[in-house]
Design an enzyme around this catalytic site. Structure first.
Site, PDB file in Angstrom:
ATOM      1  N   GLU A  57     -43.466  41.909  57.057  1.00  0.00           N
ATOM      2  CA  GLU A  57     -42.235  42.299  57.739  1.00  0.00           C
ATOM      3  C   GLU A  57     -41.915  43.734  57.358  1.00  0.00           C
ATOM      4  OE1 GLU A  57     -39.193  40.274  54.495  1.00  0.00           O
ATOM      5  OE2 GLU A  57     -40.225  39.009  55.947  1.00  0.00           O
ATOM      6  N   LYS A  70     -40.205  46.736  55.575  1.00  0.00           N
ATOM      7  CA  LYS A  70     -39.491  46.973  54.309  1.00  0.00           C
ATOM      8  C   LYS A  70     -38.370  47.949  54.627  1.00  0.00           C
ATOM      9  CE  LYS A  70     -38.432  47.469  49.958  1.00  0.00           C
ATOM     10  NZ  LYS A  70     -37.210  48.219  50.251  1.00  0.00           N
TER      11      LYS A  70
END
Length: 267
Positions: free
Chosen positions: A7, A9
């Site tokens: 995902e 950051k």
């Protein structure tokens, strides 16, 4: 690669939203209780049932054209530290809670369960209760590590710092546990800047000049543009402190103007 999920950051404020006995508590990663600072998140959390704890990132972001638009961190900075938020600032800098983990659901502690199980609980939680001003931080789609490397290069376009990788079977651990989660950040951009002001620090650094103001040249004029107070070793701090004391040209209360000769690289 199939054993991992990825995902964005984000560059925001890490936080946990906790729902207990009809009350909402928002804690920062530094264990600071942030009550009253994010009213839209507190009102959104009222949709959550008691015994809920979700982990995520507070970001300056808004819905635009049916999708979430993340704003630069500079926008979020306008709200950091404020305990009273006026209507104008709420409109100019809206925030959303980007949830990426469910640590407790229905009063059950989920931290020892694998990420895949916690993720399913998070999706279920949002489908049933639909909390306002909160979104799920959706995993990125990839098949090969090369796909992730290409996505990572697009991070700045999304106002992200890079990628966050997690093993699908990983528990939610406390502290810096290696092997299950991995931050794959972009290398920071850097600039050379000249020190022009210095101020004493706080706490154990109260006797040293550790808070710095930097400038860059605009033709023949030095223009202040950044402050910094971290990134040096203790030995380097003492060296800069001596420089400040030996090259002070003016004093303004606790602040000293210094001869613009000391250049540092800022990241």
């Amino acid at each position: 690669a199939s054993q991992w999920t990825a995902e964005w950051k984000w560059d925001g404020i890490r936080g946990q939203i906790i729902r207990r006995d009809g009350q909402t508590f928002i804690w920062s990663r530094g264990q600071e209780l942030m009550m009253g600072r994010w009213p839209e998140l507190e009102s959104g959390a009222e949709f959550l049932p008691d015994g809920t704890v979700i982990d995520g990132e507070i970001l300056a972001s808004r819905w635009s054209g049916g999708r979430v638009e993340v704003l630069p961190f500079a926008a979020l900075q306008r709200r950091i530290g404020r305990t009273r938020i006026g209507k104008t600032l709420l409109q100019q800098v809206p925030v959303l809670f980007h949830a990426f983990d469910c640590l407790e659901y229905g009063g059950n502690d989920l931290r020892e369960r694998p990420w895949t199980n916690r993720w399913e609980q998070l999706v279920t939680l949002f489908e049933i209760h639909q909390p306002a001003n909160m979104v799920i931080n959706q995993p990125l789609s990839f098949e090969r590590w090369k796909d992730l490397a290409d996505l990572r290069l697009q991070s700045r376009e999304h106002h992200a710092e890079g990628l966050m990788l997690k093993r699908r079977d990983s528990p939610y651990s406390v502290g810096r546990v290696r092997g299950n989660w991995w931050k794959w950040k972009l290398d920071p951009m850097t600039v050379d800047a000249v020190l022009i002001y210095a101020q004493r620090g706080h706490g154990k650094r109260a006797g040293l000049y550790t808070d710095y103001t930097f400038a860059v040249w605009n033709q023949d004029e030095l223009v202040p543009f950044a402050k910094a107070y971290s990134g040096l070793t203790d030995a380097e701090i003492r060296e800069v402190d001596r420089y400040v004391r030996d090259h002070t040209t003016e004093r303004f209360g606790p602040v000293r103007r210094v001869q613009p000769q000391l250049v540092m690289e800022l990241a």
